[in-house]
Structures are given as structure tokens and as C-alpha cells.
Design a protein around this motif. Structure first.
Motif, PDB file in Angstrom:
ATOM      1  N   SER A  84       0.944  -1.062   0.132  1.00  0.00           N
ATOM      2  CA  SER A  84       0.168  -0.101  -0.096  1.00  0.00           C
ATOM      3  C   SER A  84       0.891   1.133   0.073  1.00  0.00           C
ATOM      4  O   SER A  84       1.886   1.223   0.508  1.00  0.00           O
ATOM      5  CB  SER A  84      -0.685   0.109   1.192  1.00  0.00           C
ATOM      6  OG  SER A  84      -1.568   1.194   1.406  1.00  0.00           O
ATOM      7  N   ALA A  85       0.352   2.354  -0.836  1.00  0.00           N
ATOM      8  CA  ALA A  85       1.190   3.548  -0.679  1.00  0.00           C
ATOM      9  C   ALA A  85       0.162   4.767   0.162  1.00  0.00           C
ATOM     10  O   ALA A  85       0.616   5.871  -0.177  1.00  0.00           O
ATOM     11  CB  ALA A  85       1.384   3.984  -2.209  1.00  0.00           C
ATOM     12  N   HIS A  86      -0.628   4.001   0.779  1.00  0.00           N
ATOM     13  CA  HIS A  86      -1.437   4.984   1.335  1.00  0.00           C
ATOM     14  C   HIS A  86      -1.212   5.276   2.820  1.00  0.00           C
ATOM     15  O   HIS A  86      -0.778   4.491   3.592  1.00  0.00           O
ATOM     16  CB  HIS A  86      -3.021   4.407   1.558  1.00  0.00           C
ATOM     17  CG  HIS A  86      -3.904   4.163   0.175  1.00  0.00           C
ATOM     18  ND1 HIS A  86      -4.152   5.344  -0.697  1.00  0.00           N
ATOM     19  CD2 HIS A  86      -3.885   3.237  -0.533  1.00  0.00           C
ATOM     20  CE1 HIS A  86      -4.789   4.935  -1.615  1.00  0.00           C
ATOM     21  NE2 HIS A  86      -4.695   3.571  -1.559  1.00  0.00           N
ATOM     22  N   GLU A  87      -1.038   6.801   3.013  1.00  0.00           N
ATOM     23  CA  GLU A  87      -0.710   7.071   4.461  1.00  0.00           C
ATOM     24  C   GLU A  87      -1.404   6.773   5.522  1.00  0.00           C
ATOM     25  O   GLU A  87      -0.929   6.346   6.532  1.00  0.00           O
ATOM     26  CB  GLU A  87      -0.514   8.764   3.986  1.00  0.00           C
ATOM     27  CG  GLU A  87       0.072   9.314   5.592  1.00  0.00           C
ATOM     28  CD  GLU A  87       0.054  10.894   5.206  1.00  0.00           C
ATOM     29  OE1 GLU A  87      -0.293  11.649   6.200  1.00  0.00           O
ATOM     30  OE2 GLU A  87       0.394  11.383   4.229  1.00  0.00           O
ATOM     31  N   ASP A  88      -2.799   6.501   5.467  1.00  0.00           N
ATOM     32  CA  ASP A  88      -3.574   6.045   6.363  1.00  0.00           C
ATOM     33  C   ASP A  88      -3.053   4.664   6.893  1.00  0.00           C
ATOM     34  O   ASP A  88      -3.334   4.231   8.100  1.00  0.00           O
ATOM     35  CB  ASP A  88      -4.866   6.089   6.223  1.00  0.00           C
ATOM     36  CG  ASP A  88      -5.592   7.690   5.906  1.00  0.00           C
ATOM     37  OD1 ASP A  88      -5.014   8.476   6.473  1.00  0.00           O
ATOM     38  OD2 ASP A  88      -6.543   7.693   4.900  1.00  0.00           O
ATOM     39  N   ASP A  89      -2.687   3.716   5.866  1.00  0.00           N
ATOM     40  CA  ASP A  89      -2.536   2.476   6.215  1.00  0.00           C
ATOM     41  C   ASP A  89      -1.214   2.448   7.175  1.00  0.00           C
ATOM     42  O   ASP A  89      -1.023   1.714   7.901  1.00  0.00           O
ATOM     43  CB  ASP A  89      -2.093   1.599   5.051  1.00  0.00           C
ATOM     44  CG  ASP A  89      -3.365   1.561   4.167  1.00  0.00           C
ATOM     45  OD1 ASP A  89      -4.470   1.474   4.706  1.00  0.00           O
ATOM     46  OD2 ASP A  89      -3.439   1.019   2.844  1.00  0.00           O
ATOM     47  N   ARG A  99      -0.235   5.050   8.912  1.00  0.00           N
ATOM     48  CA  ARG A  99      -0.460   5.677  10.298  1.00  0.00           C
ATOM     49  C   ARG A  99      -1.173   4.640  11.352  1.00  0.00           C
ATOM     50  O   ARG A  99      -0.811   4.697  12.114  1.00  0.00           O
ATOM     51  CB  ARG A  99      -1.597   6.718   9.925  1.00  0.00           C
ATOM     52  CG  ARG A  99      -1.607   7.591  11.241  1.00  0.00           C
ATOM     53  CD  ARG A  99      -2.775   8.863  11.016  1.00  0.00           C
ATOM     54  NE  ARG A  99      -2.227   9.563  10.130  1.00  0.00           N
ATOM     55  CZ  ARG A  99      -2.877   9.900   8.998  1.00  0.00           C
ATOM     56  NH1 ARG A  99      -3.818   9.336   8.500  1.00  0.00           N
ATOM     57  NH2 ARG A  99      -2.266  10.653   8.026  1.00  0.00           N
ATOM     58  N   GLN A 100      -2.081   4.018  10.784  1.00  0.00           N
ATOM     59  CA  GLN A 100      -2.759   2.863  11.541  1.00  0.00           C
ATOM     60  C   GLN A 100      -1.870   1.915  12.001  1.00  0.00           C
ATOM     61  O   GLN A 100      -1.851   1.532  13.136  1.00  0.00           O
ATOM     62  CB  GLN A 100      -3.840   2.136  10.667  1.00  0.00           C
ATOM     63  CG  GLN A 100      -4.757   1.182  11.447  1.00  0.00           C
ATOM     64  CD  GLN A 100      -5.663   0.309  10.717  1.00  0.00           C
ATOM     65  OE1 GLN A 100      -6.002   0.674   9.343  1.00  0.00           O
ATOM     66  NE2 GLN A 100      -6.835  -0.228  11.296  1.00  0.00           N
ATOM     67  N   GLN A 120       8.493   6.051  -7.384  1.00  0.00           N
ATOM     68  CA  GLN A 120       7.766   7.006  -6.234  1.00  0.00           C
ATOM     69  C   GLN A 120       8.604   7.748  -5.483  1.00  0.00           C
ATOM     70  O   GLN A 120       9.866   7.629  -5.260  1.00  0.00           O
ATOM     71  CB  GLN A 120       6.983   5.908  -5.122  1.00  0.00           C
ATOM     72  CG  GLN A 120       5.664   5.346  -6.252  1.00  0.00           C
ATOM     73  CD  GLN A 120       5.123   4.467  -5.161  1.00  0.00           C
ATOM     74  OE1 GLN A 120       5.506   3.815  -4.126  1.00  0.00           O
ATOM     75  NE2 GLN A 120       3.695   4.179  -5.414  1.00  0.00           N
ATOM     76  N   GLU A 125       7.899  10.194   1.266  1.00  0.00           N
ATOM     77  CA  GLU A 125       7.088  11.046   2.020  1.00  0.00           C
ATOM     78  C   GLU A 125       7.049  11.057   3.690  1.00  0.00           C
ATOM     79  O   GLU A 125       7.051   9.798   3.829  1.00  0.00           O
ATOM     80  CB  GLU A 125       5.641  11.346   1.331  1.00  0.00           C
ATOM     81  CG  GLU A 125       5.193  12.341   1.994  1.00  0.00           C
ATOM     82  CD  GLU A 125       3.534  12.360   1.324  1.00  0.00           C
ATOM     83  OE1 GLU A 125       2.612  12.693   2.074  1.00  0.00           O
ATOM     84  OE2 GLU A 125       3.463  12.414   0.216  1.00  0.00           O
ATOM     85  N   ILE A 138       5.740  10.443   7.238  1.00  0.00           N
ATOM     86  CA  ILE A 138       4.370  10.123   7.575  1.00  0.00           C
ATOM     87  C   ILE A 138       3.836  11.058   8.572  1.00  0.00           C
ATOM     88  O   ILE A 138       4.571  11.386   9.551  1.00  0.00           O
ATOM     89  CB  ILE A 138       4.500   8.490   8.229  1.00  0.00           C
ATOM     90  CG1 ILE A 138       4.870   7.450   7.121  1.00  0.00           C
ATOM     91  CG2 ILE A 138       3.015   8.369   8.747  1.00  0.00           C
ATOM     92  CD1 ILE A 138       5.209   6.276   8.063  1.00  0.00           C
ATOM     93  N   LYS A 155      -3.588  17.385   9.169  1.00  0.00           N
ATOM     94  CA  LYS A 155      -3.651  17.384   7.484  1.00  0.00           C
ATOM     95  C   LYS A 155      -4.845  18.071   7.085  1.00  0.00           C
ATOM     96  O   LYS A 155      -4.942  18.615   5.978  1.00  0.00           O
ATOM     97  CB  LYS A 155      -3.649  15.725   7.084  1.00  0.00           C
ATOM     98  CG  LYS A 155      -3.815  15.548   5.521  1.00  0.00           C
ATOM     99  CD  LYS A 155      -3.659  14.033   5.362  1.00  0.00           C
ATOM    100  CE  LYS A 155      -3.932  13.924   3.906  1.00  0.00           C
ATOM    101  NZ  LYS A 155      -3.533  12.507   3.568  1.00  0.00           N
TER     102      LYS A 155
END
Length: 110
Positions: free
Chosen positions: A28-33, A35-36, A67, A70, A72, A79
Motif C-alpha cells: 500500500s502507498a496510502h498514508e492512512d494504512d 499511520r494505522q 515513487q 514522503e 508519515i 492534515k
């Protein structure tokens, strides 16, 4: 390629160290994943009254070629404020500096 992982390393007063690694269930490249996963690691540490002298959160296998890495952000409210500021800036650019501002500055229309 293996899914990314985060490793949390803690160092406490007195020289005691603690380290745990958790992998994402899938790439996953999702910041929320991320962070969790970071919050799960911090919860697993069970921090209560220990005196921390060091904290490191390290990401592994998180960036594919092409990519950009970035930082976290663990603060979701920050945000949200940044998104709101960007929207306000776009409104000001389109309609002028006085188009948006604090509500108590504007007079009620008749």
C-alpha cells in the motif's frame, strides 16, 4: 515484492530497549494504512509511565521505483487543516483576498 513494514524501536531510561516490526497485510502507498500500523505498534508497546529516551519509527520496503518518499504524518487533524488552508488559498486566488475569512468579520446581509 513483500508488503511494506514499520519497525518501532524504543529506548527507556536505564538502557532497556524494545523493538517490534509489523508488516502491512498487502502492499500500500496510502498514508492512512501506514499511520494505522504505526498506532498499532505504539499500542503494542503498552507505554504508560516509562521514561523514553529514544523513539525511532522506521519504514521498510515502502517505496517502489519511481515513487517519491514522503514523511508519515501521525496527526490527522493537521492534515485536515492543511487541506482547508489550500482550499481557502484557491478561493482567495479566484475571488480576491476578502472572499474568505473569519465569520465574525463579515456583516450579515439584509
Amino acid at each position: 515484492m513483500l508488503p511494506g513494514a514499520l519497525t518501532l524501536s524504543l529506548r527507556f531510561a536505564g538502557g532497556i530497549s524494545w523493538e517490534r516490526t509489523r508488516r502491512l497485510a498487502e502492499p500500500s502507498a496510502h498514508e492512512d494504512d501506514l499511520r494505522q500500523l504505526a498506532y498499532q505498534l505504539m499500542d503494542a508497546a503498552g507505554l504508560q509511565r516509562g521514561r523514553l529516551t529514544g523513539l525511532v519509527l522506521r519504514g521498510e520496503d515502502l517505496v517502489d521505483a519511481g515513487q517519491v518518499a514522503e514523511q508519515i504524518r501521525l496527526d490527522g487533524a493537521r492534515k485536515s487543516r492543511l487541506v482547508a488552508e489550500q482550499a481557502a488559498d484557491r478561493i482567495r486566488a479566484k475571488f480576491g483576498d476578502r472572499a474568505i475569512g473569519p465569520a465574525d468579520v463579515f456583516r450579515r446581509g439584509s
